[in-house]
Design an enzyme around this catalytic site. Structure first.
Site, PDB file in Angstrom:
ATOM      1  N   LYS A 125       0.824  -1.223   0.000  1.00  0.00           N
ATOM      2  CA  LYS A 125       0.000   0.000   0.000  1.00  0.00           C
ATOM      3  C   LYS A 125       0.848   1.260   0.000  1.00  0.00           C
ATOM      4  O   LYS A 125       0.501   2.261  -0.611  1.00  0.00           O
ATOM      5  CB  LYS A 125      -0.943   0.002   1.215  1.00  0.00           C
ATOM      6  N   ASP A 221      -1.426   4.199   8.116  1.00  0.00           N
ATOM      7  CA  ASP A 221      -1.759   3.026   7.299  1.00  0.00           C
ATOM      8  C   ASP A 221      -3.098   3.263   6.575  1.00  0.00           C
ATOM      9  O   ASP A 221      -3.212   3.047   5.369  1.00  0.00           O
ATOM     10  CB  ASP A 221      -1.835   1.805   8.226  1.00  0.00           C
ATOM     11  N   LYS A 225      -4.260   3.695   2.411  1.00  0.00           N
ATOM     12  CA  LYS A 225      -5.319   2.896   1.776  1.00  0.00           C
ATOM     13  C   LYS A 225      -6.421   3.782   1.190  1.00  0.00           C
ATOM     14  O   LYS A 225      -6.898   3.538   0.080  1.00  0.00           O
ATOM     15  CB  LYS A 225      -5.890   1.913   2.797  1.00  0.00           C
ATOM     16  N   GLY A 322      -3.730 -10.300   6.964  1.00  0.00           N
ATOM     17  CA  GLY A 322      -3.438 -11.703   7.253  1.00  0.00           C
ATOM     18  C   GLY A 322      -2.990 -12.422   5.997  1.00  0.00           C
ATOM     19  O   GLY A 322      -3.295 -12.019   4.875  1.00  0.00           O
TER      20      GLY A 322
END
Ligand code: HSE
Length: 447
Positions: A125, A221, A225, A322
């Site tokens: 990202k 973060d 995104k 994950g």
């Protein structure tokens, strides 16, 4: 008699030896890379059938310290190399998968791959948010594509829907919980009545928060995104530094108590919305009506609500991080690149349209929740109301509880919609009022 037509869609021909195999080079064999390697090898037949050609993992670039990891040991030693040149010079590498993360050297690796005419698939990202425009341009110049479904929301389909299924819409807004770590912490605080530090250490113990969780906690973060999603949604380049971001560490259990009392949940929301001719892109904690869809998304789950002018509200939800979900998105992008390679077509190039102005945060209008400590004496509320009124901010409601008298009372004010710059001016005015002991917190309200 005409021959009966099959009702089955014409599925691609099974991959055969006649079809040239497509070689994949994988960069990174960490938790994500190891799972990507597993999917590419264990599901090679299924992926190849969907790609209409054999898809073969040909080389894996690792760093010295990765060689002892179980996921590296599980791979044939002949596939592994620590040598960058050996990796890029491996014959028959058509697609490079970059899952090492971080800005450098991932950005340089992606550029090298594109310049060499290889398609790139990435989960990165940071690189896409910061350098996506340059990389897309480079891909176009070299007749290849760069795909990045895994960069936002793990296995939740988001990039492809914006590039395809939602393409006929004018997007009114995106409202997203796109950081699992902070959503876990906020859900824990809400459910267990714990303070931030306790919920953070719980998240760290469970492996949801990194040892240095700054990027997650400060909303960085999420800002990467939402920059990626806003760029796609508004077809206008949004750089991460244009995204206002504020983290969750100021929130306390008192804020959650008041939120519940007032009928709200607290979430870290990434918002991108069209307001007039401008777009707003911001990440910060918000009060959301407790009965709204996003308010009920708890734990490490992500959820993205997209408001399109044709579709209305569409929601995407699932595990946003994950190894398994991320490997799903990466493998799908590999198949998509392989399909283009097998068909001999070139991949369509995504292009930004007219660049839209991003509204400065100072001009954004929201309602506010304000919690402050004040002197418990006559006339104080009048002074606070005056300071707000002087900045053109209307009060919607006030809560003050009786306190055991230490001369300080806690009040909570909910405002009517106000411009951010007016609210900041009111906070500056509060500082000049001796009766205001402290503004403990304020949270913007999205309804
Ligand atoms: N640190 C991210 C999160 C996961 O907590 O959602 C990777 O994007």
């Amino acid at each position: 008699m005409p021959r009966k037509r099959s009702l089955q869609p014409r599925l691609a021909a099974k991959p055969s030896m006649e079809n040239k195999s497509i070689g994949v080079g994988l960069m990174g064999i960490g938790v994500i890379g190891g799972q990507v390697a597993t999917v590419l090898t264990e599901r090679a037949n299924m992926l190849s059938e969907n790609a209409c050609c054999p898809v073969v993992l040909r080389k894996i670039k690792v760093i010295e310290s990765d060689l002892d990891r179980p996921q590296a040991r599980a791979m044939p030693a002949s596939l592994l190399t620590t040598d960058e040149d050996e990796f890029f010079n491996t014959p028959g590498l058509d697609i490079i998968v970059e899952v090492i993360g971080g800005e450098h050297p991932a950005f340089e690796y992606q550029k090298r791959a594109l310049k060499a005419g290889k398609h790139v698939v990435t989960a990165n990202k940071e690189v896409i948010a910061k350098h996506g425009a340059e990389l897309l341009e480079l891909a176009a110049q070299n007749g290849v594509s760069i795909r990045y479904e895994a960069s936002v929301g793990g296995g939740i389909p988001l990039v492809a829907p914006f590039q395809r299924d939602l393409i006929a819409n004018k997007i009114n807004g995106i409202y997203a919980i796109i950081n699992g770590t902070t959503n876990f912490i906020l859900s824990t605080m809400a459910r267990e009545g714990t303070e931030f530090a306790t919920a953070l250490s719980q998240a760290q113990k469970l492996g949801y928060a990194e040892a240095n969780p700054r990027n997650d906690l400060e909303g960085i973060d999420a800002s990467y995104k939402i920059a990626i999603l806003a760029t796609l949604a508004f077809r206008s380049r949004v750089r991460p530094e244009q995204v206002f971001h504020e983290g969750i560490s100021r929130l306390s259990r008192r804020d959650f108590q008041y939120a519940r009392e007032l009928g709200f949940a607290i979430k870290l929301l990434a918002i991108a919305k069209q307001t007039g001719s401008e777009i707003e892109v911001r990440v910060h904690p918000v009060f959301l009506p407790a009965d709204s869809f996003l308010a009920k998304v708890d734990g490490v789950y992500n959820a993205v609500l997209v408001d399109g002018d044709l579709t209305g509200q569409v929601t995407f939800t699932g595990k946003g991080a994950g190894a398994l979900p991320t490997s799903s998105a990466v493998a799908a992008d590999v198949v998509e690149c392989a399909r283009f390679l097998a068909s001999g077509r070139t991949s369509p190039v995504w292009q930004a349209g007219e660049i839209k102005t991003i509204k400065p945060m100072s001009q954004v209008v929201t309602r506010y929740y304000i919690r402050m400590g004040i002197a418990d004496q006559p006339g104080v509320l009048a002074q606070i109301a005056y300071a707000l009124g002087a900045n053109n901010i209307g009060i919607a409601s006030v809560i003050q509880k009786e306190t055991a008298s230490d001369q300080t009372a806690e009040i909570v004010i909910m405002t009517y919609p106000a411009r951010e710059e007016a609210m900041q001016a009111a906070f500056a005015d509060f500082k000049k009022l001796p009766v205001v002991k402290e503004v403990h917190n304020f949270v913007r309200v999205e309804v």
